[in-house]
Write an enzyme that holds these catalytic residues in place. Structure first.
Site, PDB file in Angstrom:
ATOM      1  N   GLY A   1       5.612 108.068  -0.014  1.00  0.00           N
ATOM      2  CA  GLY A   1       6.971 108.743   0.272  1.00  0.00           C
ATOM      3  C   GLY A   1       7.469 107.982   1.565  1.00  0.00           C
ATOM      4  O   GLY A   1       8.212 107.426   1.362  1.00  0.00           O
ATOM      5  N   ARG A   2       6.930 108.656   2.722  1.00  0.00           N
ATOM      6  CA  ARG A   2       7.501 108.342   4.026  1.00  0.00           C
ATOM      7  C   ARG A   2       7.469 106.713   4.288  1.00  0.00           C
ATOM      8  O   ARG A   2       8.539 105.933   4.777  1.00  0.00           O
ATOM      9  CB  ARG A   2       6.510 108.913   5.274  1.00  0.00           C
ATOM     10  CG  ARG A   2       6.733 108.750   6.407  1.00  0.00           C
ATOM     11  CD  ARG A   2       5.916 108.992   7.240  1.00  0.00           C
ATOM     12  NE  ARG A   2       5.397 110.411   7.258  1.00  0.00           N
ATOM     13  CZ  ARG A   2       5.741 111.517   7.580  1.00  0.00           C
ATOM     14  NH1 ARG A   2       6.680 111.551   8.479  1.00  0.00           N
ATOM     15  NH2 ARG A   2       5.016 112.477   7.362  1.00  0.00           N
TER      16      ARG A   2
ATOM     17  N   GLU B   1       1.016 107.550  -4.072  1.00  0.00           N
ATOM     18  CA  GLU B   1       2.119 108.374  -4.243  1.00  0.00           C
ATOM     19  C   GLU B   1       2.585 108.357  -2.791  1.00  0.00           C
ATOM     20  O   GLU B   1       2.974 109.363  -2.077  1.00  0.00           O
ATOM     21  CB  GLU B   1       1.585 109.817  -4.052  1.00  0.00           C
ATOM     22  CG  GLU B   1       0.813 110.101  -5.452  1.00  0.00           C
ATOM     23  CD  GLU B   1       0.362 111.712  -5.513  1.00  0.00           C
ATOM     24  OE1 GLU B   1       0.299 112.258  -4.740  1.00  0.00           O
ATOM     25  OE2 GLU B   1      -0.260 112.093  -6.531  1.00  0.00           O
TER      26      GLU B   1
ATOM     27  N   ARG C   1      12.700 117.718  11.627  1.00  0.00           N
ATOM     28  CA  ARG C   1      11.503 117.132  12.277  1.00  0.00           C
ATOM     29  C   ARG C   1      11.145 117.475  13.798  1.00  0.00           C
ATOM     30  O   ARG C   1      10.163 117.747  13.814  1.00  0.00           O
ATOM     31  CB  ARG C   1      11.402 115.731  11.814  1.00  0.00           C
ATOM     32  CG  ARG C   1      11.479 115.595  10.362  1.00  0.00           C
ATOM     33  CD  ARG C   1      11.044 114.076   9.714  1.00  0.00           C
ATOM     34  NE  ARG C   1       9.501 114.039   9.787  1.00  0.00           N
ATOM     35  CZ  ARG C   1       8.705 113.327  10.805  1.00  0.00           C
ATOM     36  NH1 ARG C   1       9.710 112.550  11.528  1.00  0.00           N
ATOM     37  NH2 ARG C   1       7.599 113.516  10.834  1.00  0.00           N
TER      38      ARG C   1
ATOM     39  N   CYS D   1      22.714 127.502  17.767  1.00  0.00           N
ATOM     40  CA  CYS D   1      22.420 128.283  18.800  1.00  0.00           C
ATOM     41  C   CYS D   1      20.823 128.439  18.951  1.00  0.00           C
ATOM     42  O   CYS D   1      20.425 129.675  18.469  1.00  0.00           O
ATOM     43  CB  CYS D   1      22.933 129.520  18.735  1.00  0.00           C
ATOM     44  SG  CYS D   1      24.959 129.372  18.502  1.00  0.00           S
ATOM     45  N   GLU D   2      20.093 127.481  19.195  1.00  0.00           N
ATOM     46  CA  GLU D   2      18.723 127.725  19.347  1.00  0.00           C
ATOM     47  C   GLU D   2      18.291 126.586  20.591  1.00  0.00           C
ATOM     48  O   GLU D   2      18.825 125.556  20.420  1.00  0.00           O
ATOM     49  CB  GLU D   2      17.762 127.234  18.171  1.00  0.00           C
ATOM     50  CG  GLU D   2      18.095 128.035  17.210  1.00  0.00           C
ATOM     51  CD  GLU D   2      16.868 128.782  16.414  1.00  0.00           C
ATOM     52  OE1 GLU D   2      15.847 128.805  16.982  1.00  0.00           O
ATOM     53  OE2 GLU D   2      17.115 129.412  15.383  1.00  0.00           O
TER      54      GLU D   2
HETATM   55  N1  LLP Z   1       1.522 113.334  -2.418  1.00  0.00           N
HETATM   56  C1  LLP Z   1       1.160 114.534  -2.151  1.00  0.00           C
HETATM   57  C2  LLP Z   1       0.379 115.294  -2.984  1.00  0.00           C
HETATM   58  C3  LLP Z   1       1.791 115.069  -1.049  1.00  0.00           C
HETATM   59  O1  LLP Z   1       1.808 116.386  -0.755  1.00  0.00           O
HETATM   60  C4  LLP Z   1       2.791 114.217  -0.066  1.00  0.00           C
HETATM   61  C5  LLP Z   1       3.186 114.702   1.080  1.00  0.00           C
HETATM   62  C6  LLP Z   1       2.822 112.855  -0.615  1.00  0.00           C
HETATM   63  C7  LLP Z   1       2.209 112.543  -1.802  1.00  0.00           C
HETATM   64  C8  LLP Z   1       3.738 111.899   0.113  1.00  0.00           C
HETATM   65  O2  LLP Z   1       3.080 111.718   1.595  1.00  0.00           O
HETATM   66  P1  LLP Z   1       3.451 110.516   2.450  1.00  0.00           P
HETATM   67  O3  LLP Z   1       3.450 109.237   1.705  1.00  0.00           O
HETATM   68  O4  LLP Z   1       5.194 110.832   2.462  1.00  0.00           O
HETATM   69  O5  LLP Z   1       3.102 110.758   3.656  1.00  0.00           O
HETATM   70  N2  LLP Z   1       7.600 116.809   6.240  1.00  0.00           N
HETATM   71  C9  LLP Z   1       6.733 116.245   6.847  1.00  0.00           C
HETATM   72  C10 LLP Z   1       5.939 115.527   5.668  1.00  0.00           C
HETATM   73  C11 LLP Z   1       5.248 116.525   4.686  1.00  0.00           C
HETATM   74  C12 LLP Z   1       4.384 115.639   3.759  1.00  0.00           C
HETATM   75  C13 LLP Z   1       3.856 116.645   2.762  1.00  0.00           C
HETATM   76  N3  LLP Z   1       3.183 116.342   1.333  1.00  0.00           N
HETATM   77  C14 LLP Z   1       7.291 115.211   7.795  1.00  0.00           C
HETATM   78  O6  LLP Z   1       8.450 115.350   7.769  1.00  0.00           O
HETATM   79  O7  LLP Z   1       6.627 114.846   8.616  1.00  0.00           O
END
Ligand code: LLP
Length: 416
Positions: free
Chosen positions: A275-276, A273, A312, A343-344
């Site tokens: 994302g980043r 899964e 972030r 304003c922070e």
């Molecule tokens: N699967 C699940 C169940 C997750 O909770 C997440 C991310 C992913 C996959 C994807 O993870 P990745 O490959 O993106 O690391 N907003 C934070 C990151 C929060 C991630 C939450 N869960 C940031 O900007 O660093």
């Protein structure tokens, strides 16, 4: 590698000068690169060629319809955490049978919708969620495919807010209790046990925590087999980190090869899964310097992007590279705090950045394609920026800039 590079002394997004994009669409603006998204997705998919697998892009990282559509065209699956994300996937042409549904708080109506469209699997995060899902599936007269998200209690060594695989986190089911919960699930009439799932955190920069988690999960799978519960797929979640600064995370190919090696010839489908690692370096946030303000203590460059556009840095003290779109060859280099108009005091995108700056300059905040626009807000009644996608020498508006009317439409005053 990404497709934001300098050519002839200025920053390009694929084949278009970023300055031309800023002139045409204004700033602040998110700019994504299609070729980069595709490259990052393929890095996973190609490396797993010889192993049954499904790469489910984590929609939360960047849920713009065009981003989802680019990935859907490559055959991607999707990891969703809400019915809203599910609708986005469907509208972007994603295949519901390649969707896994994660999240600790799934509501009945969300489960119902996911069952109606036929998602691949529910990643169930608690014992009580099993009961709810079993009841919803029963009402619909179907069997819900499930895996349990187990919490393997490994330290991902990442920021505490994005570490999820420790006992004290709210996520998943303690791996020590998982066998019992699986036995319950297997006995429920409207559930179909398919897999095991875990996700230990985000922005991991080494493979070893993943392998520790994998070993624990494989031991669980073996003991479930002894109980007569046969697992078809293993979902290792997301979490592979990217280079924001000096980090040197493993390449997706090295990471998945290490996983596949450990799996050997087990007949387990591997679901991931990410994302980043797909979206972050496929996007930049382009901003313009409004004013330079030098005080006795600090040099501030006041830019037109703010914490509401990219949270972030304020939320996690995250460091993202900030580079000039057209670097000056001369002029004095100074250490600048790049601050927004909100304003922070926490409204900064970078501190102590050594740059040659003039008012009016364009800057690009790198690695802004993941957890950027999706976490933006209207704080200070600021219109959210547009999202633009570059494809070779074309740029497409994939979300127009918000207007004040968009913001105010859902509100009203009290009656007279
Ligand atoms: N699967 C699940 C169940 C997750 O909770 C997440 C991310 C992913 C996959 C994807 O993870 P990745 O490959 O993106 O690391 N907003 C934070 C990151 C929060 C991630 C939450 N869960 C940031 O900007 O660093």
């Amino acid at each position: 590698m990404d497709h934001f590079n300098y050519r002839d002394g200025e920053l390009y997004a694929e084949d278009i000068p970023v300055s031309a994009i800023a002139d045409r669409f204004g700033t602040p603006a998110y700019v994504y690169s299609r070729a980069t998204l595709e490259r990052h997705y393929r890095a996973y998919d190609d490396a797993l060629r010889d192993h049954p697998h499904l790469v489910c892009y984590a929609v939360k990282a960047n849920s713009n319809l065009a981003v989802l559509n680019v990935l859907a065209r490559l055959g991607a699956g999707f990891d969703i955490v809400s019915a809203g994300e599910l609708e986005r996937v469907l509208r972007a042409g994603g295949d519901p049978s390649r969707v896994v549904f994660s999240g600790v708080g799934k509501q009945e109506w969300e489960m119902k919708r996911a069952l109606e469209v036929g998602v691949r699997c529910f990643n169930v995060e608690s014992d009580t969620e099993l009961d709810r899902l079993n009841a919803v599936a029963g009402e619909l007269g179907v069997k819900a495919p499930i895996s349990l998200r187990v919490n393997p209690d490994v330290d991902a060594g990442t920021h505490p807010y994005i570490s999820t695989g420790l006992k004290e986190n709210k996520f998943g089911i303690d791996i020590a209790e998982a066998s019992q919960v699986y036995a319950r699930a297997a006995g429920m009439p409207n559930l179909d046990v398919k897999g095991v799932d875990c996700h230990i955190g985000s922005q991991l920069t080494s493979v070893s925590p993943f392998l520790d988690a994998l070993d624990r999960v494989l031991a669980l799978i073996d003991s479930l087999a002894d109980q007569g519960i046969h697992i078809h797929h293993l979902d290792m979640g997301g979490g592979l980190g990217v280079t924001y600064n000096q980090e040197q995370p493993p390449q997706p190919s090295d990471y998945v090869k290490a996983l596949a090696e450990r799996l050997g010839d087990r007949k387990l489908e591997l679901i991931l899964e990410p994302g980043r690692s797909i979206a972050a370096n496929a996007g930049i946030l382009v901003t313009r310097v409004e004013f330079l303000k030098c005080t006795e203590h600090r040099n501030f460059a006041i830019i037109d992007a703010a914490m509401n556009d990219l949270i972030r840095p304020a939320l996690y003290s995250a460091w993202q590279a900030i580079i000039p779109v057209k670097p000056h060859q001369d002029g004095e280099e100074k250490a600048w705090d790049l601050v927004g108009p909100v304003c922070e005091t926490g409204d900064f995108l970078g501190k102590d950045r050594h740059l040659r700056l003039q008012a009016g300059d364009l800057l690009a905040v790198r690695s802004a394609g993941a957890y950027g626009f999706v976490m933006s807000s209207n704080y200070n009644t600021r219109n959210r920026p547009p999202e633009l996608m570059v494809d070779g020498d074309q740029v497409h508006v994939v979300r127009r800039r918000e207007t004040l009317e968009d913001q105010l439409a859902p509100e009203s005053c009290l009656p007279e």
